[in-house]
Write a protein that holds these residues in place. Sequence first.
Motif, mmCIF file in Angstrom:
data_model
loop_
_atom_site.group_PDB
_atom_site.id
_atom_site.type_symbol
_atom_site.label_atom_id
_atom_site.label_comp_id
_atom_site.label_asym_id
_atom_site.label_seq_id
_atom_site.Cartn_x
_atom_site.Cartn_y
_atom_site.Cartn_z
ATOM 1 N N PRO A 1 37.390 40.995 34.264
ATOM 2 C CA PRO A 1 37.689 39.884 33.376
ATOM 3 C C PRO A 1 39.258 39.480 33.506
ATOM 4 O O PRO A 1 39.742 38.371 33.330
ATOM 5 C CB PRO A 1 37.641 40.359 31.839
ATOM 6 C CG PRO A 1 36.537 41.648 32.121
ATOM 7 C CD PRO A 1 36.804 42.082 33.593
ATOM 8 N N HIS A 2 40.233 40.466 33.391
ATOM 9 C CA HIS A 2 41.653 40.370 33.564
ATOM 10 C C HIS A 2 41.677 39.428 34.893
ATOM 11 O O HIS A 2 42.589 38.435 34.939
ATOM 12 C CB HIS A 2 42.433 41.558 33.337
ATOM 13 C CG HIS A 2 42.171 42.479 32.367
ATOM 14 N ND1 HIS A 2 40.887 43.000 32.193
ATOM 15 C CD2 HIS A 2 42.845 42.649 31.247
ATOM 16 C CE1 HIS A 2 40.929 44.075 31.327
ATOM 17 N NE2 HIS A 2 42.100 43.597 30.554
ATOM 18 N N ALA B 1 40.075 37.490 45.560
ATOM 19 C CA ALA B 1 40.975 37.445 44.576
ATOM 20 C C ALA B 1 41.688 38.667 44.031
ATOM 21 O O ALA B 1 42.924 38.598 43.664
ATOM 22 C CB ALA B 1 40.178 36.973 43.524
ATOM 23 N N MET B 2 41.257 39.782 44.277
ATOM 24 C CA MET B 2 41.720 41.158 44.038
ATOM 25 C C MET B 2 43.061 41.185 44.987
ATOM 26 O O MET B 2 44.123 41.628 44.701
ATOM 27 C CB MET B 2 40.781 42.037 44.318
ATOM 28 C CG MET B 2 41.374 43.658 43.975
ATOM 29 S SD MET B 2 41.676 43.970 42.443
ATOM 30 C CE MET B 2 40.145 44.235 41.682
ATOM 31 N N ASP B 3 42.901 41.161 46.376
ATOM 32 C CA ASP B 3 43.769 40.977 47.443
ATOM 33 C C ASP B 3 44.982 40.147 46.934
ATOM 34 O O ASP B 3 46.031 40.359 47.275
ATOM 35 C CB ASP B 3 43.247 40.870 48.941
ATOM 36 C CG ASP B 3 42.310 41.763 49.267
ATOM 37 O OD1 ASP B 3 42.384 42.941 48.698
ATOM 38 O OD2 ASP B 3 41.373 41.654 50.009
ATOM 39 N N LEU B 4 44.722 38.988 46.817
ATOM 40 C CA LEU B 4 45.811 37.948 46.601
ATOM 41 C C LEU B 4 46.429 37.598 45.021
ATOM 42 O O LEU B 4 47.435 37.146 45.157
ATOM 43 C CB LEU B 4 45.299 36.424 47.255
ATOM 44 C CG LEU B 4 44.510 36.572 48.538
ATOM 45 C CD1 LEU B 4 43.987 35.181 48.843
ATOM 46 C CD2 LEU B 4 45.872 36.959 49.676
ATOM 47 N N ALA C 1 43.520 34.319 38.368
ATOM 48 C CA ALA C 1 43.106 33.860 39.563
ATOM 49 C C ALA C 1 43.633 32.569 39.886
ATOM 50 O O ALA C 1 43.474 31.694 38.899
ATOM 51 C CB ALA C 1 41.840 34.307 39.935
ATOM 52 N N ALA C 2 43.936 32.185 41.013
ATOM 53 C CA ALA C 2 44.384 30.709 41.335
ATOM 54 C C ALA C 2 43.220 29.953 41.200
ATOM 55 O O ALA C 2 42.177 30.297 41.463
ATOM 56 C CB ALA C 2 44.828 30.655 42.994
ATOM 57 N N PRO C 3 43.415 28.668 40.681
ATOM 58 C CA PRO C 3 42.304 27.847 40.405
ATOM 59 C C PRO C 3 41.153 27.681 41.468
ATOM 60 O O PRO C 3 40.008 27.738 41.433
ATOM 61 C CB PRO C 3 42.960 26.349 39.998
ATOM 62 C CG PRO C 3 44.137 26.802 39.603
ATOM 63 C CD PRO C 3 44.748 28.021 40.504
#
Length: 359
Positions: A229-230, A309-312, A235-237
């Motif tokens: 959730p966080h 998303a986790m990596d970036l 995350a970038a759009p």
Amino acid sequence: MAAGLPGATTSVGSQIGRYFSLASLLPSLLFVTWIVALQGAVNQPLGKFSLTGLKTALSDWSPTKIGLVVGAALVLGFAVHPLMYATTQLLEGYWGPRPFAVRLATMLALRHRGRQLRLEHRAADLEVQADDQLDEIILSRMPHKDRTGLSDEQLRTVLADKRETERLLPSGAAVYGLIMAREAIQKVLDSSMPKAADRMLPTRLGNVLRRIEDSVGQSYELPLVRIAPHLTMVAAPNRAAYINDTREQMDIAIRLTFYGLAAAVVTTVWMLGSGWWLFLGLLPYAFAYIAYRGAIAAASAWGAAVKTAMDLDRFALYDAIHVDWPTDTRAERRRNEKLMNALLGTPGASVTYVRPKKP
């Protein structure tokens, strides 16, 4: 008048939002349309099948009928929407603590575990076969004098050094089939099954999602279940939109599975008096199976999106929580252990905050 049905659906869907029209209205519309066709073919439960009635039900679309079908699909979509989380849990293999459910889940999980072991053994056997064939090719071209005086251990070392080069030569084509079979098996193992035996679930969808839960973020000590959730909030759009799109595809596939199974049950009961036409109930069941496999594929795509998303975007997460950026992944893992304890509300957990930089 059949052409008016998609248009009416699109019009109504645009009024209630993109997500609901795709994830709830369209699957329920297919279900209602199937029921209309079923009622036309068999006028009443346990009745005789009429091919003429089926053709009439599917070809005669008056404005009133279109309105009723779309309205029924809309009501059904709203009614079933709250049940989709429970449906997803059911398809994942979370069946509750009752003894029968636990025994059934255990039996099916052990079945998947057995399949995993068989695939692992098969992949290892294929690797050995490929290496043996490459060794034979290498030895056939190696002068006898080059082998003289080499111990068995030295010979194995020489062969191991030359295998990778041999794979790239035309003679290495002899093992391409073995290599491709092994890679196909390894892809199944890497994408659809958790590594730990005690994490196996009774369904394929559950195991794919469990694999994602267990792997994404572990190299940073950021467990996905806790941090998802966080991460989604920061995350970038473009990546957040991609995550939402893949999740929506999975939701649609799960809903199609639900309605397909429901249609199979209704069709079987409704057509019990129709003789061999009863086997038409296999059509929605086959549709549900295909949709379920689609949900598995969509789950894999969702996992890839979340991993990206986790990596970036995890550094944006650190900024949002106001903790410093680690200097390397080792320091990141140590710090994130404390961070996870703080987010879980562990008594005594502590992390060092930093002030956000002024623009």
